[in-house]
Design a protein around this motif. Sequence first.
Motif, PDB file in Angstrom:
ATOM      1  N   LEU A 357       4.729  -5.837  -2.895  1.00  0.00           N
ATOM      2  CA  LEU A 357       4.336  -4.528  -3.427  1.00  0.00           C
ATOM      3  C   LEU A 357       4.475  -4.476  -4.942  1.00  0.00           C
ATOM      4  O   LEU A 357       3.685  -3.824  -5.637  1.00  0.00           O
ATOM      5  CB  LEU A 357       5.162  -3.426  -2.767  1.00  0.00           C
ATOM      6  CG  LEU A 357       4.913  -3.226  -1.258  1.00  0.00           C
ATOM      7  CD1 LEU A 357       5.868  -2.182  -0.694  1.00  0.00           C
ATOM      8  CD2 LEU A 357       3.463  -2.832  -0.998  1.00  0.00           C
ATOM      9  N   TRP A 360       1.379  -5.931  -6.604  1.00  0.00           N
ATOM     10  CA  TRP A 360       0.121  -5.385  -6.093  1.00  0.00           C
ATOM     11  C   TRP A 360      -0.961  -5.386  -7.182  1.00  0.00           C
ATOM     12  O   TRP A 360      -0.742  -4.962  -8.307  1.00  0.00           O
ATOM     13  CB  TRP A 360       0.351  -3.957  -5.610  1.00  0.00           C
ATOM     14  CG  TRP A 360      -0.774  -3.411  -4.782  1.00  0.00           C
ATOM     15  CD1 TRP A 360      -1.851  -2.709  -5.220  1.00  0.00           C
ATOM     16  CD2 TRP A 360      -0.927  -3.522  -3.363  1.00  0.00           C
ATOM     17  NE1 TRP A 360      -2.669  -2.369  -4.187  1.00  0.00           N
ATOM     18  CE2 TRP A 360      -2.124  -2.858  -3.018  1.00  0.00           C
ATOM     19  CE3 TRP A 360      -0.179  -4.112  -2.356  1.00  0.00           C
ATOM     20  CZ2 TRP A 360      -2.589  -2.762  -1.712  1.00  0.00           C
ATOM     21  CZ3 TRP A 360      -0.632  -4.014  -1.055  1.00  0.00           C
ATOM     22  CH2 TRP A 360      -1.817  -3.350  -0.731  1.00  0.00           C
ATOM     23  N   GLY A 361      -2.123  -5.860  -6.847  1.00  0.00           N
ATOM     24  CA  GLY A 361      -3.247  -5.850  -7.767  1.00  0.00           C
ATOM     25  C   GLY A 361      -3.247  -6.968  -8.788  1.00  0.00           C
ATOM     26  O   GLY A 361      -4.150  -7.033  -9.626  1.00  0.00           O
ATOM     27  N   ASP A 368      -0.154 -13.733  -2.944  1.00  0.00           N
ATOM     28  CA  ASP A 368      -1.585 -13.726  -2.635  1.00  0.00           C
ATOM     29  C   ASP A 368      -1.799 -14.573  -1.380  1.00  0.00           C
ATOM     30  O   ASP A 368      -2.276 -15.700  -1.444  1.00  0.00           O
ATOM     31  CB  ASP A 368      -2.380 -14.282  -3.822  1.00  0.00           C
ATOM     32  CG  ASP A 368      -3.884 -14.229  -3.582  1.00  0.00           C
ATOM     33  OD1 ASP A 368      -4.309 -13.541  -2.637  1.00  0.00           O
ATOM     34  OD2 ASP A 368      -4.614 -14.896  -4.337  1.00  0.00           O
ATOM     35  N   VAL A 375      -3.475  -9.635  -5.099  1.00  0.00           N
ATOM     36  CA  VAL A 375      -2.583  -9.160  -4.042  1.00  0.00           C
ATOM     37  C   VAL A 375      -3.061  -7.781  -3.598  1.00  0.00           C
ATOM     38  O   VAL A 375      -3.121  -6.845  -4.418  1.00  0.00           O
ATOM     39  CB  VAL A 375      -1.121  -9.090  -4.537  1.00  0.00           C
ATOM     40  CG1 VAL A 375      -0.208  -8.565  -3.431  1.00  0.00           C
ATOM     41  CG2 VAL A 375      -0.665 -10.457  -5.013  1.00  0.00           C
ATOM     42  N   GLY A 376      -3.424  -7.648  -2.313  1.00  0.00           N
ATOM     43  CA  GLY A 376      -3.960  -6.373  -1.839  1.00  0.00           C
ATOM     44  C   GLY A 376      -3.686  -6.127  -0.375  1.00  0.00           C
ATOM     45  O   GLY A 376      -2.747  -6.689   0.216  1.00  0.00           O
ATOM     46  N   LEU A 380      -0.969  -7.651   2.526  1.00  0.00           N
ATOM     47  CA  LEU A 380       0.025  -6.807   3.192  1.00  0.00           C
ATOM     48  C   LEU A 380      -0.114  -6.911   4.699  1.00  0.00           C
ATOM     49  O   LEU A 380       0.883  -6.976   5.426  1.00  0.00           O
ATOM     50  CB  LEU A 380      -0.150  -5.351   2.739  1.00  0.00           C
ATOM     51  CG  LEU A 380       0.788  -4.319   3.379  1.00  0.00           C
ATOM     52  CD1 LEU A 380       2.241  -4.646   3.068  1.00  0.00           C
ATOM     53  CD2 LEU A 380       0.445  -2.911   2.905  1.00  0.00           C
TER      54      LEU A 380
END
Length: 389
Positions: A357, A360-361, A368, A375-376, A380
């Motif tokens: 988290l 993220w992004g 990843d 990472v998205g 998750l």
Amino acid sequence: MRKNNLRHKPRPSKINRKFWQRNNYIAAALIFIGIGIVGIKLLTQSHANAVFPEFRMECDIDHFGPDDPIVYPGTPGASHMHSFFGNKTTDAYTTPASLTANEGSCNYTGAFDRSAYWVPSLYNGSGTRFSATTQQLVVYYRKAGGPSGPMVHPFPVGLRIIAGDAKATSPQPQTVSFWDCGDGGPVFPNVPDCTNSTSGVQPVGVVLFPNCWDGVHLDSADHKSHMAYSNPNTGVCPADHPVSLPQLRYEMWENGTPGGSNFYLSSGGQYSMHGDFFAEWDSRLQSGLIDKCMNSQTLECSTMQVWGDNSQGHTKDDVTCCGGTKIFNLNDYSVVPVAGDINSSGKVDLVDLSILLSKWGTNYSAADLDKSGSVGLADLSILLSHYGT
């Protein structure tokens, strides 16, 4: 006067020349036919003796239940009745973690193949479930395209696959599902009557699974779109599902009954044969079998056994098949880290979730998980599917 005693060979007459030419043609034709016959014979023998790269699991029936952890996860009793093989704890609450924690019912490999396999249960005309303990599911893991097919990758932990149509009311394509009486012979779209069959004495339901993965999703909303079938001749996967996995072939042996038109499936009627798979393997065993039986070598690996001690000329963790021949040792292959264990602690937990988290992004490579470059949500999803393992 002639300079030597050699006599000139008379030239053949026109008739003689035609005679010899005709016979030469006949002789050449006979030689050609002979070579062809030998070639066909050798080719036939070659195909007859050809080795199909595969390994096979033989799993005894373990339990029954109206559950389906793929279609109805967390909702016990929501499904039609299923016959469960492999992992001994499969139910509506099954997760990768629960599979990892329990053994399977497959002969000689239950402690290492903890995957869950299930099919619809069989009923007779009076509504009684066929529950003979002699039922067995034989699962073939095959290299699509045969020896020349593409390299095969292991199943990721937690991958879910469904093959066949549970709602079918008419015959399914034979490339997906069919029935026979075992040991070859004619095939049928529904449960056959094997009473007087010359090929076997019990109905066998066959399901052929898609083997091409999108490389990202362990499941999908319809439980099918993350997978696809390869080219039936070459084994090559489509561009949008590029990862070639072993192609599963279920053979559901209904040992103990000849079957017949009065039998039907719990999913409805006689045409709705299908199969479900929830992957969980000891990564060393799966990697070794794919390597030795499909990729670096070509073997038909059956009646496999993982040795638990040093006995009968084997070392602990030896894997044997094919008449007791050692093909590798488990320790020849490394344990593959579980996807989602970002900090490599040996477990997917809150720390890993926190790291994911926080990145993220970004293109933080450790988080990843689907290797998309960012990472998205897909990452998750992968982490949560392995949470607790």
